[in-house]
Design a protein around this motif. Sequence first.
Motif, PDB file in Angstrom:
ATOM      1  N   SER A  15       0.951  -1.280  -0.104  1.00  0.00           N
ATOM      2  CA  SER A  15       0.013   0.074  -0.092  1.00  0.00           C
ATOM      3  C   SER A  15       0.894   1.287  -0.104  1.00  0.00           C
ATOM      4  O   SER A  15       0.539   2.390   0.699  1.00  0.00           O
ATOM      5  CB  SER A  15      -0.915   0.145   1.175  1.00  0.00           C
ATOM      6  N   ILE A  16       1.909   1.316  -0.751  1.00  0.00           N
ATOM      7  CA  ILE A  16       2.913   2.240  -0.762  1.00  0.00           C
ATOM      8  C   ILE A  16       2.404   3.726  -1.007  1.00  0.00           C
ATOM      9  O   ILE A  16       2.753   4.634  -0.171  1.00  0.00           O
ATOM     10  CB  ILE A  16       3.902   2.195  -1.756  1.00  0.00           C
ATOM     11  N   GLU A  17       1.404   3.899  -2.056  1.00  0.00           N
ATOM     12  CA  GLU A  17       0.837   5.294  -2.016  1.00  0.00           C
ATOM     13  C   GLU A  17      -0.034   5.644  -1.122  1.00  0.00           C
ATOM     14  O   GLU A  17      -0.172   6.781  -0.602  1.00  0.00           O
ATOM     15  CB  GLU A  17       0.242   5.361  -3.650  1.00  0.00           C
ATOM     16  N   ALA A  18      -0.749   4.831  -0.434  1.00  0.00           N
ATOM     17  CA  ALA A  18      -1.567   5.027   0.709  1.00  0.00           C
ATOM     18  C   ALA A  18      -0.873   5.436   1.904  1.00  0.00           C
ATOM     19  O   ALA A  18      -1.089   6.594   2.604  1.00  0.00           O
ATOM     20  CB  ALA A  18      -2.537   4.027   1.173  1.00  0.00           C
ATOM     21  N   VAL A  19       0.240   4.771   2.011  1.00  0.00           N
ATOM     22  CA  VAL A  19       1.096   5.219   3.111  1.00  0.00           C
ATOM     23  C   VAL A  19       1.666   6.610   3.106  1.00  0.00           C
ATOM     24  O   VAL A  19       2.043   7.282   3.801  1.00  0.00           O
ATOM     25  CB  VAL A  19       2.178   3.788   3.343  1.00  0.00           C
ATOM     26  N   VAL A  20       2.291   6.848   1.830  1.00  0.00           N
ATOM     27  CA  VAL A  20       3.166   8.062   1.548  1.00  0.00           C
ATOM     28  C   VAL A  20       2.160   9.190   1.865  1.00  0.00           C
ATOM     29  O   VAL A  20       2.332  10.228   2.220  1.00  0.00           O
ATOM     30  CB  VAL A  20       3.952   7.575   0.177  1.00  0.00           C
ATOM     31  N   ASN A  21       0.889   9.192   1.164  1.00  0.00           N
ATOM     32  CA  ASN A  21      -0.005  10.070   1.115  1.00  0.00           C
ATOM     33  C   ASN A  21      -0.553  10.419   2.597  1.00  0.00           C
ATOM     34  O   ASN A  21      -0.479  11.663   2.998  1.00  0.00           O
ATOM     35  CB  ASN A  21      -1.491   9.822   0.509  1.00  0.00           C
ATOM     36  N   ALA A  22      -0.704   9.430   3.442  1.00  0.00           N
ATOM     37  CA  ALA A  22      -0.840   9.563   4.822  1.00  0.00           C
ATOM     38  C   ALA A  22       0.299  10.532   5.556  1.00  0.00           C
ATOM     39  O   ALA A  22       0.040  11.374   6.583  1.00  0.00           O
ATOM     40  CB  ALA A  22      -1.260   8.345   5.535  1.00  0.00           C
ATOM     41  N   CYS A  23       1.586   9.946   5.188  1.00  0.00           N
ATOM     42  CA  CYS A  23       2.717  10.444   5.907  1.00  0.00           C
ATOM     43  C   CYS A  23       2.951  11.882   5.581  1.00  0.00           C
ATOM     44  O   CYS A  23       3.139  12.705   6.388  1.00  0.00           O
ATOM     45  CB  CYS A  23       3.978   9.678   5.696  1.00  0.00           C
ATOM     46  N   ARG A 288       6.867  -1.040   4.277  1.00  0.00           N
ATOM     47  CA  ARG A 288       7.250  -2.453   4.402  1.00  0.00           C
ATOM     48  C   ARG A 288       7.123  -3.104   3.237  1.00  0.00           C
ATOM     49  O   ARG A 288       6.077  -2.797   2.359  1.00  0.00           O
ATOM     50  CB  ARG A 288       6.521  -3.095   5.689  1.00  0.00           C
ATOM     51  N   MET A 289       7.990  -4.293   2.966  1.00  0.00           N
ATOM     52  CA  MET A 289       7.559  -5.160   1.680  1.00  0.00           C
ATOM     53  C   MET A 289       6.847  -6.245   2.190  1.00  0.00           C
ATOM     54  O   MET A 289       6.959  -6.843   2.874  1.00  0.00           O
ATOM     55  CB  MET A 289       8.895  -5.370   1.318  1.00  0.00           C
ATOM     56  N   ASP A 290       5.868  -6.855   1.127  1.00  0.00           N
ATOM     57  CA  ASP A 290       5.172  -7.910   1.331  1.00  0.00           C
ATOM     58  C   ASP A 290       6.090  -8.935   1.141  1.00  0.00           C
ATOM     59  O   ASP A 290       7.283  -8.787   0.449  1.00  0.00           O
ATOM     60  CB  ASP A 290       3.946  -7.943   0.278  1.00  0.00           C
ATOM     61  N   GLU A 291       5.777 -10.147   1.595  1.00  0.00           N
ATOM     62  CA  GLU A 291       6.694 -11.341   1.507  1.00  0.00           C
ATOM     63  C   GLU A 291       7.161 -11.574   0.010  1.00  0.00           C
ATOM     64  O   GLU A 291       6.187 -11.748  -0.661  1.00  0.00           O
ATOM     65  CB  GLU A 291       6.095 -12.385   2.265  1.00  0.00           C
ATOM     66  N   PRO A 292       8.433 -11.486  -0.286  1.00  0.00           N
ATOM     67  CA  PRO A 292       8.707 -11.738  -1.640  1.00  0.00           C
ATOM     68  C   PRO A 292       8.331 -13.258  -2.210  1.00  0.00           C
ATOM     69  O   PRO A 292       8.180 -14.002  -1.378  1.00  0.00           O
ATOM     70  CB  PRO A 292      10.251 -11.572  -1.560  1.00  0.00           C
ATOM     71  N   TRP A 293       8.195 -13.271  -3.584  1.00  0.00           N
ATOM     72  CA  TRP A 293       7.805 -14.482  -3.813  1.00  0.00           C
ATOM     73  C   TRP A 293       9.009 -15.061  -5.026  1.00  0.00           C
ATOM     74  O   TRP A 293       9.657 -14.282  -5.340  1.00  0.00           O
ATOM     75  CB  TRP A 293       6.588 -14.802  -4.574  1.00  0.00           C
TER      76      TRP A 293
END
Length: 301
Positions: A15-23, A288-293
């Motif tokens: 959710s990188i954009e939602a996180v950055v927008n909130a920050c 944070r990064m989701d678990e890589p695959w």
Amino acid sequence: MASEGCRIMAGDFSSIEAVVNACLAGEEWKVQLFRDRGDPYCTFASQAVGREVLPKSDPRCSAQDKKDRQNIGKPGELAFGYQGAVGAWRRFDRSDAFKEQEIVSFVRAWRDLHPAIYGSWRGYEDACLEAVMNPGRLTGYHQIGFERVDGWLTMILPNGKRLWYWAPQVRFTMPRWHDPEVNEDCAAGTCDCKPRPQVHYMAQKEGQWRLTPTYGGKLCENAVQATSRELLKPAELAIEAAGYPVVLSVYDEIVCDVPVGRGSAKEFAEIVAEAVAGLEWARGWPIRMDEPWEGSRYKKE
């Protein structure tokens, strides 16, 4: 496809954009939600329908909870963060399951839930206008700055990098919500909409230079997406330096072609976390990064 003797390894930010927008906006409750690994789709859906919508991880989660999360919470979160309304909703939800009045109520619910982000749109727009009208004066809103430099308007990101907008000027235009085709008052000329100052700049559109308007939500989108990239690139460089050859990035996702037997998904995530944590300007942000695959072929779910 992975190279011979290698496997694809990839991970993306959550959710990188939602996180950055909130920050950037100082929406502290939402920043804390991400720190606690809460579900923003359920949080908004709860606000929109007027009851608690439980996440899938909760054993009490019902079929209706899942439906409301997917059909209301997700499109609302994706559509409304950059001042979007009905049109933005329709781009993310093509089902026509909701009438326009229902979508308008979702818009209001999202904005009521996010007062800091809602206020940031006007904050960015006012700071941008002030910079264009006063060359050389540094203006800003929270962590985003604006300055007119020679023939350019610049947006200054938290790490000091600048975005550049050519030949800025202020023109008086009707507000975006003035719509004679939809609003009867606007069509009859009885609405209270009045021309207001709006920043325009020259941009390449369909191979030609055209005068392009911008506004608070668009400036917010520019700031958030550019800042998100400034988080992604240091992570890419750190991954590459650690022996994970980067072959592709897709929005917020880093994709590597890694020799079999080298590295692990766990180490991949740890390297990214350490790289982001080392950025002083983003200290405390819940990135944070989701678990890589891992696999033999790239996929996008």
